[in-house]
Design an enzyme around this catalytic site. Sequence first.
Site, PDB file in Angstrom:
ATOM      1  N   LYS A 121       0.854  -1.193   0.000  1.00 17.43           N
ATOM      2  CA  LYS A 121       0.000   0.000   0.000  1.00 17.43           C
ATOM      3  C   LYS A 121       0.885   1.235   0.000  1.00 17.43           C
ATOM      4  O   LYS A 121       1.926   1.268   0.671  1.00 17.43           O
ATOM      5  CB  LYS A 121      -0.875  -0.006   1.269  1.00 17.43           C
ATOM      6  CG  LYS A 121      -1.631   1.287   1.559  1.00 17.43           C
ATOM      7  CD  LYS A 121      -2.716   1.599   0.541  1.00 17.43           C
ATOM      8  CE  LYS A 121      -3.415   2.941   0.833  1.00 17.43           C
ATOM      9  NZ  LYS A 121      -4.341   3.308  -0.275  1.00 17.43           N
ATOM     10  N   CYS A 177      -2.545  10.117  -6.127  1.00 13.88           N
ATOM     11  CA  CYS A 177      -3.668   9.825  -5.235  1.00 13.88           C
ATOM     12  C   CYS A 177      -4.771  10.868  -5.431  1.00 13.88           C
ATOM     13  O   CYS A 177      -4.538  12.057  -5.251  1.00 13.88           O
ATOM     14  CB  CYS A 177      -3.273   9.812  -3.764  1.00 13.88           C
ATOM     15  SG  CYS A 177      -4.750   9.534  -2.745  1.00 13.88           S
TER      16      CYS A 177
HETATM   17  O1  RRO Z   1      -5.812   5.608  -0.515  1.00  9.74           O
HETATM   18  C1  RRO Z   1      -6.479   6.056  -1.475  1.00  9.74           C
HETATM   19  O2  RRO Z   1      -7.520   6.700  -1.323  1.00  9.74           O
HETATM   20  C2  RRO Z   1      -6.052   5.858  -2.862  1.00  9.74           C
HETATM   21  C3  RRO Z   1      -4.777   6.137  -3.310  1.00  9.74           C
HETATM   22 BR1  RRO Z   1      -3.398   6.638  -2.180  1.00  9.74          BR
HETATM   23  C4  RRO Z   1      -4.493   6.051  -4.694  1.00  9.74           C
HETATM   24  O3  RRO Z   1      -3.383   6.319  -5.171  1.00  9.74           O
HETATM   25  N1  RRO Z   1      -5.493   5.688  -5.529  1.00  9.74           N
HETATM   26  C5  RRO Z   1      -6.745   5.391  -5.084  1.00  9.74           C
HETATM   27  O4  RRO Z   1      -7.622   5.058  -5.891  1.00  9.74           O
HETATM   28  N2  RRO Z   1      -6.996   5.487  -3.738  1.00  9.74           N
END
Ligand code: RRO
Length: 310
Positions: A44, A129
């Site tokens: 993650k 993100c």
């Molecule tokens: O954690 C998120 O909300 C998230 C991330 Br960091 C990302 O790069 N892409 C996404 O769809 N969710």
Amino acid sequence: VDLSVSWLGVNMENPLYNASGVMCRSREELDAVAASAAGALITKSCTLLPREGNPEPRYAKAPHGSINSMGLPNAGYQYYLDYAKAYDHQGGKPLFVSVSGMSLEDNLEMLAAFRDADLPCLVELNLSCPNLPGKPQIGYDFEASSHVLSEVVKVYHKPFGVKLPPYFDPVHFAEMASVLNSFPSLKYVTCINSVGNGLVIDLDSESVVIKPKGGLGGIGGDYVLPTALANVREFYRLLDDKHVIGCGGVKSGREAFMHILAGATAVQVGTCLYEEGAACFARIRDELAALMQQKGYATLADFRGKLKTM
Ligand code: RRO
């Protein structure tokens, strides 16, 4: 048929792995991907400090995919660094680490720590993100992206990659490719992150389906396959001597084949993995092998990038 792929010193038995964010927040989840038929695994996206993320519900299945506004929940980079230090890099499948600091300074501090640990795992720096309220996706600002990368390569000297948001205009593909081409140690790009800030509506309840941001979230699954393929194709054409990792809409051997045909070196699975669990990797792998056999291809290199145009 032979599904293996070797790139940047990484040897994968097959080209499939998890999209960062899915089944990779805890050791247990990472171990589950490692124990599956996936060809690799990625953590993650991490931040300097642990984060709870956005309020729940923050992920929902949608008619043709998914929507999420997780808000970067993660155990903090030290947790993933410890996981990587304890990982059996010799005997296990390749491990990638995703990094997504809340600021440039945070990214540089985390990258310095991964550099000093000197582990055999590739970093995927997340420039995309879509779910942090008030924070724009860096990848949509070409000047900011260039600045971040120029600072990153001062502290991080090993080969690395970036996770890009989807682009929708040929001028933007060309502009971003030109930025990326000016960084020789940037050796791969992963296309695409979720299509940011979509809105899924439940007709019965006349409501949004996730709580953060008034219901807006990153879209994945079937909805994004053509956009993902376009991004893989265009960066494959425009980047010099860099790999493209495909991500977006892969749920069977067919979409995996399409990503590779468009130029992908390897292929990540997000929404389908979230919905089906780690068993999807064996299924998609076997479907890809059967499709190659049917088409008469013995290796991925036989058709990678060989998309026909008219
Ligand atoms: O954690 C998120 O909300 C998230 C991330 Br960091 C990302 O790069 N892409 C996404 O769809 N969710």
